[in-house]
Design an enzyme around this catalytic site. Structure first.
Site, short mmCIF file in Angstrom:
data_model
loop_
_atom_site.label_atom_id
_atom_site.label_comp_id
_atom_site.label_asym_id
_atom_site.label_seq_id
_atom_site.Cartn_x
_atom_site.Cartn_y
_atom_site.Cartn_z
N GLU A 89 0.84 -1.47 -0.27
CA GLU A 89 -0.25 0.20 0.37
C GLU A 89 1.17 1.22 -0.08
O GLU A 89 1.77 1.19 0.77
CB GLU A 89 -0.99 -0.06 1.41
CG GLU A 89 -1.71 -0.78 1.18
CD GLU A 89 -2.16 -1.61 3.04
OE1 GLU A 89 -1.84 -0.64 3.38
OE2 GLU A 89 -3.12 -2.46 2.94
N CYS A 102 2.90 8.43 1.47
CA CYS A 102 3.35 7.63 2.32
C CYS A 102 3.66 6.18 2.12
O CYS A 102 3.30 5.75 0.66
CB CYS A 102 2.05 7.02 3.44
SG CYS A 102 3.05 5.88 5.25
N CYS A 109 5.21 -6.76 7.59
CA CYS A 109 6.13 -6.35 8.51
C CYS A 109 6.44 -7.33 9.86
O CYS A 109 5.60 -8.79 10.39
CB CYS A 109 5.52 -5.49 9.28
SG CYS A 109 6.49 -4.29 10.89
N CYS A 113 3.81 -4.58 16.24
CA CYS A 113 2.94 -3.78 17.07
C CYS A 113 1.80 -4.20 17.40
O CYS A 113 1.38 -4.39 16.58
CB CYS A 113 3.36 -2.20 16.53
SG CYS A 113 5.24 -2.24 16.49
N CYS A 116 -0.62 -2.09 15.43
CA CYS A 116 -0.42 -2.00 13.87
C CYS A 116 -1.01 -3.52 13.02
O CYS A 116 -0.58 -4.79 12.96
CB CYS A 116 0.81 -2.15 13.17
SG CYS A 116 1.08 -1.80 11.56
N CYS A 333 -2.60 1.39 8.32
CA CYS A 333 -1.62 0.60 7.28
C CYS A 333 -1.91 -0.64 7.22
O CYS A 333 -2.20 -1.45 8.33
CB CYS A 333 -0.63 0.79 7.85
SG CYS A 333 0.55 2.28 7.17
#
Length: 343
Positions: A89, A102, A109, A113, A116, A333
């Protein structure tokens, strides 16, 4: 091979191996990055033989736009499908007189976290330098003759940029190249990290960009819970790296702090943050949590947000409240990619 995977130095080596002049690399790159050429045939100041050779060896690829969602506030979210079928994205955000883009650096990832959405999908792979560059190049092309120009870049999309360090630096070399690259100023390019401490000092030596730290807590217990990377590189280690980061004159490190109700938004948290950042040239972005499906967390109350900001402001810090944009278009995200995976 997509020619965007080659930095200028590598293309010069390729040219010299074939008995050609080094300056040709800059000519080719200007066509690709500044004139948005989609074929070598368009490069009219190159000989027909040279164009033919380039066409035999290289391609100039565009990312496939799998989906584009446009928010009521003007934010535009691109879902790009990569050649291996994975998705990433990029988000184009309208500001007062310019756009901010962005950018993602990884598919998924590994930082996990808790707040997220990207981490919920796990880590798949790093993006190549060409895939990182393509997000910028293609969206610049998509904007075209818009009244506003794209001037600010933030590496705050999917992934941990410093965990894909080599490809990040190679892409920045093209993005920030004012001669034959994409001509984005280092002062308007920001790389955000969750706190991969060993690479922070390298970034200061190897690039001219701004540093942003995704902090989100001022004590190790809370940050350990929110961001597992803190168990390896605790707050004291992270702030030491920030104090030693080579900052150009008048620049500051941005600390991003997502405000989560009853987790990190108390008066005590604000006062701890004031104490923590003493001795660092810092500015602070407060980001009210963007609630998304399946999240265990909630957005802080407006009164708590205002109180937190006031404590920081009264202590002498520059503080901005960054309200999430595009909340009507899967703004967090990873949400759009997640939807594509489930489809």
């Amino acid at each position: 091979m997509d020619i965007k995977e080659l930095g200028k130095d590598r293309l010069i080596v390729w040219l010299k191996e074939r008995g050609m002049q080094a300056y040709r690399a800059a000519q080719v790159f200007r066509w690709i990055y500044q004139r948005q050429a989609d074929s070598f045939e368009m490069m009219s100041d190159l000989s027909k033989e040279f164009r033919s050779l380039l066409s035999q060896e290289f391609s100039i690829d565009r990312l496939e736009k799998a989906d584009i969602q446009i928010s009521q506030d003007g934010s535009k979210k691109y879902l790009f499908k990569l050649t291996d079928g994975n998705h990433i994205e990029s988000v184009l955000i309208p500001e007062k007189d310019h756009y901010t883009l962005c950018i993602s650096t990884q598919v998924g990832c590994a930082q996990d976290c808790r707040f997220c959405m990207t981490g919920a999908g796990g880590f798949v792979r790093n993006l190549s330098s060409g895939e990182i560059i393509a997000q910028v190049r293609d969206i610049v092309n998509d904007i075209g003759e818009d009244d506003m120009r794209l001037s600010n870049l933030v590496f705050m999309g999917m992934g941990e940029p410093l965990a894909n360090y080599k490809n990040l630096i190679e892409s920045l070399a093209i993005i920030n190249d004012g001669d034959c690259g994409l001509k984005f100023s280092g002062r308007r390019t920001t790389v955000s990290t969750a706190g991969l401490v060993p690479k922070i000092s390298d970034l200061g030596k190897d690039s001219i960009v701004n540093l942003a730290i995704s902090l989100n807590a001022a004590d190790n217990k809370t940050r350990d819970m929110l961001m597992p990377i803190n168990r390896k590189y605790p707050i004291e280690t992270l702030t030491d790296a920030c104090k030693n980061f080579p900052l150009p004159t008048r620049r500051r490190i941005t600390f991003e702090y997502i405000l989560i109700k009853d987790v990190n938004d108390s008066v005590k948290d604000a006062k701890q943050l004031v104490k923590l950042l003493r001795g660092i040239k810092a500015k602070i972005n407060l980001i009210p949590f963007n609630t998304h499906e399946g999240s265990e967390f909630k957005r802080s109350d407006e009164s708590a947000i205002d109180r937190f900001q006031d404590i920081l402001y009264q202590s002498g810090y520059t503080v901005m409240i960054r309200h999430s944009k595009g909340q009507d278009i899967s703004a967090a995200c990873g949400q759009l990619r997640w939807s594509a995976r489930k489809a």
